[in-house]
Design an enzyme around this catalytic site. Structure first.
Site, PDB file in Angstrom:
ATOM      1  CE  LYS A  63       4.465   6.503   4.040  1.00 20.68           C
ATOM      2  NZ  LYS A  63       5.451   7.211   3.203  1.00 20.68           N
ATOM      3  CD  GLU A 109      -9.759  14.100  -3.350  1.00 21.67           C
ATOM      4  OE1 GLU A 109     -10.196  15.254  -3.131  1.00 21.67           O
ATOM      5  OE2 GLU A 109      -9.019  13.816  -4.298  1.00 21.67           O
ATOM      6  CG  HIS A 136      -0.376  10.219  -4.962  1.00 22.06           C
ATOM      7  ND1 HIS A 136       0.086   9.005  -4.546  1.00 22.06           N
ATOM      8  CD2 HIS A 136       0.486  11.145  -4.465  1.00 22.06           C
ATOM      9  CE1 HIS A 136       1.186   9.175  -3.822  1.00 22.06           C
ATOM     10  NE2 HIS A 136       1.447  10.466  -3.762  1.00 22.06           N
ATOM     11  CB  ALA A 145       9.144  11.081   3.172  1.00 27.35           C
TER      12      ALA A 145
END
Length: 187
Positions: A30, A77, A65, A26
């Site tokens: 990445k 999504e 995001h 977390a």
């Protein structure tokens, strides 16, 4: 175990094989690293988001995001049918973020995980454009105290191992820094 090899694509830049797996903890950086890999390619890019917002905090994370993405992204999504989206956009670079949220969705809805994993591997083998997959490495901590959490940790480890065995490049991100675990880039 079924295996696949991606065909060399002359449009794929050196160092970015057909599929790259980016793992990390977390807030390791990445996703940021994965986005940089994809945006090094010509746009448009597809951002395949698997997260679902069950509460306000997650809604805020998703909105953050979305707002942080550069122009040129098409966001799709999809919490379950990831292989279908990969096939639908086979000729465009795709960033799948994230495998472990996809796995969570599948577990919570009682999907057959080995079948879903095989469908993902098959869809990846059919793609003609680069793909970057992001997953959370969850196996470095303590053994979870409940059955579902232990199953999730185990299934995530198996999913990542199967993908890592098949893809051309695997990176582990820690503190924003990439460690190359595997690089079978054509060259």
């Amino acid at each position: 175990m079924n295996t696949f090899r991606l065909k060399a694509d002359p449009a794929t830049p050196a160092g970015l094989p057909g599929t790259t797996l980016v793992l990390g903890g977390a807030r390791s950086g990445k996703s940021r690293h994965a986005e940089a890999l994809i945006t090094a390619l010509p746009a448009p890019w597809v951002y395949l988001a698997t997260g679902r917002a069950f509460d306000t905090e997650m809604q805020d994370r998703i909105a953050h995001h979305r707002a942080g993405r550069a122009e040129g992204w098409q966001t799709v999504e999809e919490p379950f049918a990831v292989p279908d989206v990969l096939r639908a956009h086979a000729d465009r670079p795709v960033l799948l973020d994230c495998l472990t949220l996809w796995l969570t969705n599948l577990l919570l809805e009682d999907h057959v995980i080995p079948d879903a994993t095989q469908a993902l591997l098959t869809a990846l083998a059919e793609r003609r454009a680069p793909t970057v997959l992001v997953g959370n490495e969850v196996g470095l901590g303590i053994v979870p105290d409940n059955k579902l959490a232990r199953r999730f940790r185990d299934e995530a480890g198996i999913l990542h191992q199967r993908l890592a065995a098949q893809v051309g490049k695997v990176l582990f991100i820690a503190a924003g820094l990439p460690l190359v675990l595997k690089d079978n880039a054509p060259g």
